[in-house]
Enzyme design. Sequence first.
Site, PDB file in Angstrom:
ATOM      1  CB  CYS A  63      -0.902  -0.024   1.232  1.00 40.28           C
ATOM      2  SG  CYS A  63      -1.860   1.491   1.434  1.00 40.28           S
ATOM      3  CE1 TYR A 193      -4.863   1.674  -5.350  1.00 36.89           C
ATOM      4  CE2 TYR A 193      -3.185   3.379  -5.621  1.00 36.89           C
ATOM      5  CZ  TYR A 193      -3.596   2.183  -5.071  1.00 36.89           C
ATOM      6  OH  TYR A 193      -2.768   1.482  -4.257  1.00 36.89           O
TER       7      TYR A 193
HETATM    8  N1  LIG Z   1      -7.061   7.650   2.945  1.00 36.96           N
HETATM    9  C1  LIG Z   1      -6.423   6.474   3.262  1.00 36.96           C
HETATM   10  C2  LIG Z   1      -6.493   5.452   2.132  1.00 36.96           C
HETATM   11  C3  LIG Z   1      -5.920   4.146   2.535  1.00 36.96           C
HETATM   12  C4  LIG Z   1      -6.288   3.038   1.545  1.00 36.96           C
HETATM   13  O1  LIG Z   1      -7.113   3.219   0.614  1.00 36.96           O
HETATM   14  N2  LIG Z   1      -5.666   1.871   1.740  1.00 36.96           N
HETATM   15  C5  LIG Z   1      -5.960   0.723   0.891  1.00 36.96           C
HETATM   16  C6  LIG Z   1      -4.696  -0.037   0.520  1.00 36.96           C
HETATM   17  S1  LIG Z   1      -3.633   0.822  -0.563  1.00 36.96           S
HETATM   18  C7  LIG Z   1      -6.786  -0.282   1.657  1.00 36.96           C
HETATM   19  O2  LIG Z   1      -6.505  -0.581   2.804  1.00 36.96           O
HETATM   20  N3  LIG Z   1      -7.821  -0.844   1.009  1.00 36.96           N
HETATM   21  C8  LIG Z   1      -8.607  -1.902   1.562  1.00 36.96           C
HETATM   22  C9  LIG Z   1     -10.053  -1.747   1.165  1.00 36.96           C
HETATM   23  O3  LIG Z   1     -10.379  -0.798   0.480  1.00 36.96           O
HETATM   24  O4  LIG Z   1     -10.841  -2.605   1.578  1.00 36.96           O
HETATM   25  C10 LIG Z   1      -4.993   6.841   3.609  1.00 36.96           C
HETATM   26  O5  LIG Z   1      -4.326   7.516   2.809  1.00 36.96           O
HETATM   27  O6  LIG Z   1      -4.568   6.502   4.695  1.00 36.96           O
END
Ligand SMILES: N[C@@H](CCC(=O)N[C@@H](CS)C(=O)NCC(=O)O)C(=O)O
Length: 327
Positions: A63, A193
């Site tokens: 991530c 993305y």
């Molecule tokens: N706004 C958040 C976004 C975090 C995010 O989207 N993380 C993704 C991985 S890159 C995630 O955990 N996705 C799991 C999901 O959407 O279920 C940040 O920047 O901390």
Amino acid sequence: MLVDGKWVENWQPVQAKDDKGGFVRQISGFRNWVTPDGSAGPSGKGGFAAETGRYHLYVALICPWASRTLIGRKLKGLEDVVSVTVVNPVLSEQGWRFGGFSGSDPDPVNGASFMHQIYTRADPHYSGRATVPVLWDKKRGTIVSNESAEILRMFNSGFGDLASGPDLYPQDLRGEIDALNDRIYPRLNNGVYRAGFATTQVAYEEAFAEVFAQLDELEERFTHGGPFLLGDRFTEADIRLFVTTVRFDAAYHGLFKCNLRRIADYPAISGWMARVLAISGVRDTVSINHIKHGYYSILALNPTGIVPVGPDMPGLDPVAVRLGGAA
Ligand SMILES: N[C@@H](CCC(=O)N[C@@H](CS)C(=O)NCC(=O)O)C(=O)O
């Protein structure tokens, strides 16, 4: 995702979309700040004072947002202050899980099997996606923040004397850093993305054009300036750009269809990236193995789950060794 504290079985890795088929990222739900004396930060509530051993960071090495915080933790000398757990990079039907992959750990703090259990521990009625990174407070048993941009700033200045290292958000550069972040985040960091998760041709092409316009602009900037984005000083803007460029050739070029050029085709960006990788501690936060296995396990984009062997990324990924060539 979680709905009122319950995991919804039909989990979709592709997030919400707008009416043009464009990718929409969820707004982070926990927005408190660690501060030197526990006073409230710019958002959320107070009561999160900087203390050694009190906070735990949950990350995924796939991530980019989590990696911002891992790099910040390293560069600010917080490794003995904030402990860390790396989740399994392969997305399960219940989202991020702990253990079961080289370099990913069981959860030593909450004993959870899945990341969503951390969210419901903090809020039994939580609704939303269980994303990483998460900064957990062991003392109060709750989530401080799940917003990486803010965790990075907490690591920079919220831990007071417990932190060391360079100021990543210096007062005199804040205007320029904010302006760069506001341009690079939508067009490139989130732009890849938006291209990868677009569900219409028009949304994909719009994102694709912005990604490469932004990379062209950065190539110009590093050709005539540098060594870092804002000159001699390495700042959070470099961290935020780096986490995307280091994933680009391994994941976004193929899986997200951002295939006009690779980062390797941009000499000045590549030179800057090599300088960032040479900063002590940065390379330790990068696992191309986790990145490839993580992104290519998104079955909505790659139904067979086959993980590509290449590209060869000298100094980062030992493909040459796996293929029997010279190291
Ligand atoms: N706004 C958040 C976004 C975090 C995010 O989207 N993380 C993704 C991985 S890159 C995630 O955990 N996705 C799991 C999901 O959407 O279920 C940040 O920047 O901390």
